[in-house]
Design an enzyme around this catalytic site. Structure first.
Site, short mmCIF file in Angstrom:
data_model
loop_
_atom_site.label_atom_id
_atom_site.label_comp_id
_atom_site.label_asym_id
_atom_site.label_seq_id
_atom_site.Cartn_x
_atom_site.Cartn_y
_atom_site.Cartn_z
N GLU A 220 0.84 -1.20 0.00
CA GLU A 220 0.00 0.00 0.00
C GLU A 220 0.88 1.25 0.00
O GLU A 220 1.62 1.47 0.94
CB GLU A 220 -0.90 0.03 1.24
CG GLU A 220 -1.87 -1.13 1.36
CD GLU A 220 -3.07 -0.99 0.45
OE1 GLU A 220 -3.20 0.06 -0.23
OE2 GLU A 220 -3.88 -1.93 0.41
N ARG A 410 -9.49 -4.61 10.93
CA ARG A 410 -10.56 -3.60 10.80
C ARG A 410 -11.69 -3.94 11.79
O ARG A 410 -12.25 -3.05 12.43
CB ARG A 410 -11.10 -3.59 9.37
CG ARG A 410 -10.04 -3.22 8.33
CD ARG A 410 -10.21 -1.81 7.84
NE ARG A 410 -9.22 -1.48 6.84
CZ ARG A 410 -9.48 -1.33 5.54
NH1 ARG A 410 -10.71 -1.51 5.08
NH2 ARG A 410 -8.52 -1.00 4.69
P1 AMO Z 1 -10.46 -6.84 -0.40
O1 AMO Z 1 -9.29 -6.42 -1.23
O2 AMO Z 1 -11.60 -5.87 -0.32
O3 AMO Z 1 -11.09 -8.18 -0.95
O4 AMO Z 1 -9.97 -7.17 1.06
C1 AMO Z 1 -10.85 -7.72 2.02
C2 AMO Z 1 -10.73 -7.03 3.35
O5 AMO Z 1 -9.40 -7.13 3.82
C3 AMO Z 1 -9.05 -5.96 4.54
N1 AMO Z 1 -7.89 -5.32 3.92
C4 AMO Z 1 -6.94 -4.64 4.58
N2 AMO Z 1 -6.78 -4.37 5.89
C5 AMO Z 1 -5.69 -3.65 6.26
N3 AMO Z 1 -4.77 -3.18 5.41
C6 AMO Z 1 -4.88 -3.43 4.09
N4 AMO Z 1 -3.94 -2.99 3.25
C7 AMO Z 1 -6.01 -4.18 3.62
N5 AMO Z 1 -6.44 -4.61 2.41
C8 AMO Z 1 -7.57 -5.29 2.62
C9 AMO Z 1 -10.26 -5.04 4.53
C10 AMO Z 1 -10.99 -5.53 3.30
O6 AMO Z 1 -12.37 -5.26 3.38
N6 AMO Z 1 -10.45 -11.50 -2.26
C11 AMO Z 1 -11.28 -10.41 -1.81
C12 AMO Z 1 -12.31 -10.88 -0.81
C13 AMO Z 1 -13.34 -11.81 -1.40
O7 AMO Z 1 -14.02 -11.39 -2.35
O8 AMO Z 1 -13.48 -12.94 -0.91
C14 AMO Z 1 -10.40 -9.31 -1.20
O9 AMO Z 1 -9.24 -9.50 -0.94
O10 AMO Z 1 -11.00 -5.27 5.70
#
Ligand code: AMO
Length: 436
Positions: A220, A410
Site C-alpha cells: 500500500e 478492521r
Molecule cells: P479486499 O481487497 O476488499 O477483498 O480485502 C478484504 C478485506 O481485507 C481488509 N484489507 C486490509 N486491511 C488492512 N490493510 C490493508 N492494506 C487491507 N487490504 C484489505 C479489509 C478488506 O475489506 N479477495 C477479496 C475478498 C473476497 O471477495 O473474498 C479481497 O481481498 O477489511
C-alpha cells in the site's frame, strides 16, 4: 538436571478479599513502586492483572529490606506474603510482603513508561512495542483478538466449514497488480499473496465450504489509519451459495463474535471503557445506487462506476453509524472473478460490509463459467495464460459459489474503538515501518 522453576499459588487477579489471611506466592513484573519511607507499595503485574503488595519495613528482616531498596520497575519478581483486606487498595485487598526475590532485573531508567502516565504518540509507542504492550489497556486489544479468532473458528466449524491453508508465495496477482510485493524466488521472481482468492475458489470443488485465517500482503503506497502492508484476512468460500447466502453467514459470524467477546472479555472491555452490545440482525442492506443518491443529496456527487473515496465514505458513515451492507457495485469497479448480474452485466453480485465509514469485508458471487471468466480477465487487461492453472479447474466441474474476505484488524478497530489500525496489530508493517 532440571532446574527448579518458581511457582505461584495465585495470579494477581485471584487475590481477592475471600483469601483474607491466606499465605500466597505471586510472580510477575513490577508495574509501579510507591515509596512512603517506612512503607513501600509495589504494584505487581502478571497476565491476569495487577495486585498491590505492601512492604512495612519495620516488620521485615534487614536482608529483605535491602532487597526491596534495589527493586526497579519491570523487574521480574517472586513474592510471598499474607493477604489482608485493605479498603484503600485498588482491589480492596493487599498482599503484606514477607519474602521477595528478583528473578530478572530490568535496566533503568527504562526508555518508555509502561504505566502510560507519560503520554506517548503512536510512533513512540510502536518503537517500544514490547514495553507498550505490557500496559494492560494496550494488551487488552490482543486478548479480545484471541477471543475473536477462537469464536470465528468455532462458528465456521458449527457451519461445516473446513480450515485450509493456501500458499503465501504465488506466481500471479489476484487483487490487481499495483499493490504486489515482489520477492526473489531462486533464479526467478514470485509475489507475496494479497489474498487466498483463487485457491479458496478452487477448493470449494473439493470441500464445498472452506475458510482460512492468515496474513496477506499489500504494498500500500498510501499511508492511512486503516491500511497496512501485512494484515490478517478471515476468508470463506462456499459452494452452492450466492452473495445473499454468504452475507447471511457474515452477519451471523459478527453477532457470534460480539457474543463471545462480551462473555469472555468483560475485564478487557472494562479496561478499554467499551460498552459492547450484540448487533441486531439482519444488518441493513443498501445498493451502490442507493448510496450514490445519498451522496448526491449531501452535495457530494460521484460518477456512476467510481469507487467511494474517503470523503464519500465519511459522509455515508455519518448517517449509517453501525454495521450495514452495500451491494451491487458496478462490475468494472470489482475484481475479474466477481459475477456480473444476469439482467444487467454492468452491475455485479458483489457487496461490502461496512461499519460507519470503515470497510470491513468484501465479497460476492463468483463467476463459475470458464468462458465468462476468460472474457473478464481480458476486459481487465490481464494475461489469460498466467491464469491457466486456475482456469483448468473450471473444466473439472465448478459449482456456483460465493465468499468474502473480512479484515481481522478492521473488525478489531470496531470492537475496541481504536481509530488507527496500528494499535490493533502487535508489530505493524507499513511503508515507513519494518521494525520492531
Ligand atoms: P479486499 O481487497 O476488499 O477483498 O480485502 C478484504 C478485506 O481485507 C481488509 N484489507 C486490509 N486491511 C488492512 N490493510 C490493508 N492494506 C487491507 N487490504 C484489505 C479489509 C478488506 O475489506 N479477495 C477479496 C475478498 C473476497 O471477495 O473474498 C479481497 O481481498 O477489511
Amino acid at each position: 538436571m532440571r532446574r527448579s522453576l518458581p511457582r505461584r499459588s495465585h495470579y494477581a487477579s485471584e487475590v481477592k478479599p475471600e483469601l483474607d489471611n491466606s499465605h500466597v506466592s505471586l510472580i510477575g513484573w513490577v508495574h509501579e513502586i510507591r515509596d512512603l519511607g517506612g512503607i513501600k507499595f509495589i504494584l505487581l503485574r502478571d497476565v491476569s492483572g495487577i495486585c498491590q503488595v505492601t512492604a512495612r519495613k519495620e516488620n521485615l528482616p534487614v536482608e529483605i529490606s535491602r532487597k526491596l531498596e534495589d527493586i526497579g520497575v519491570e523487574d521480574v519478581v517472586y513474592v510471598e506474603g499474607v493477604v489482608k483486606n485493605q479498603p484503600k487498595a485498588r482491589l480492596g485487598v493487599e498482599v503484606v510482603l514477607e519474602k521477595i526475590d528478583v528473578l530478572s532485573r530490568a535496566s533503568r531508567p527504562l526508555p518508555y513508561d509502561v504505566t502510560g502516565k507519560v503520554p506517548a504518540g503512536i510512533d513512540t509507542r510502536l518503537d517500544h512495542r514490547i514495553l507498550d504492550l505490557r500496559n494492560p489497556e494496550n494488551n487488552a486489544v490482543f486478548k479480545i483478538a484471541d477471543t475473536v479468532l477462537a469464536a470465528a473458528r468455532e462458528f465456521f466449524r458449527m457451519n461445516n466449514f473446513i480450515e485450509v491453508r493456501t500458499p503465501r508465495i504465488i506466481a500471479t496477482a489476484t487483487e490487481g497488480g499495483a499493490a504486489l510485493f515482489e520477492v526473489k524466488y531462486f533464479d526467478g521472481k514470485a509475489y507475496l499473496a494479497q489474498s487466498p482468492q483463487l485457491y479458496k475458489e478452487e477448493l470449494v470443488t473439493v470441500f464445498e465450504r472452506v475458510f482460512e485465517i492468515g496474513p496477506f500482503f499489500r504494498a500500500e503506497e498510501s499511508h492511512t489509519r486503516r491500511h497496512v502492508s501485512e494484515f490478517t484476512s478471515i476468508d470463506i468460500e462456499a459452494a452452492f451459495l450466492d452473495l445473499y447466502g454468504v452475507m447471511e453467514i457474515l452477519e451471523r459470524l459478527i453477532v457470534h463474535i460480539h457474543r463471545r467477546v462480551i462473555e469472555e472479555r468483560r475485564r478487557e472491555l472494562e479496561l478499554l471503557n467499551i460498552d459492547l452490545s450484540i448487533p441486531e440482525l439482519p444488518f441493513p442492506r443498501y445498493t451502490y445506487d442507493d448510496m450514490l443518491r445519498e451522496l448526491e443529496d449531501s452535495g457530494l456527487e460521484l460518477e456512476w462506476g467510481e469507487d467511494f473515496g474517503t470523503e464519500h465514505l465519511r459522509i455515508l458513515g455519518e448517517k449509517h453509524k453501525e454495521y450495514y451492507f452495500i451491494t451491487h457495485f458496478p462490475t468494472k469497479s470489482k475484481p475479474f472473478y466477481i459475477q456480473p448480474c444476469e439482467d444487467n452485466p454492468e452491475i455485479s453480485e458483489s457487496f461490502d460490509l461496512m461499519y460507519s465509514w470503515l470497510e470491513l469485508a468484501s465479497g460476492g458471487t463468483r463467476i463459475s463459467d470458464r468462458k465468462l471468466l476468460e472474457k473478464r480477465l481480458i476486459e481487465q487487461g490481464l494475461n489469460v495464460k498466467a491464469f491457466e492453472h486456475h482456469l483448468k479447474v473450471y473444466d473439472y466441474g465448478m459449482p456456483i459459489h460465493a465468499g468474502w474476505g473480512l479484515g481481522l484488524e478492521r473488525l478489531l478497530m470496531v470492537l475496541t474503538n481504536k481509530s488507527n489500525i496500528r494499535e490493533v496489530i502487535l508489530f505493524p508493517r507499513d511503508k515507513f515501518r519494518l521494525t520492531p
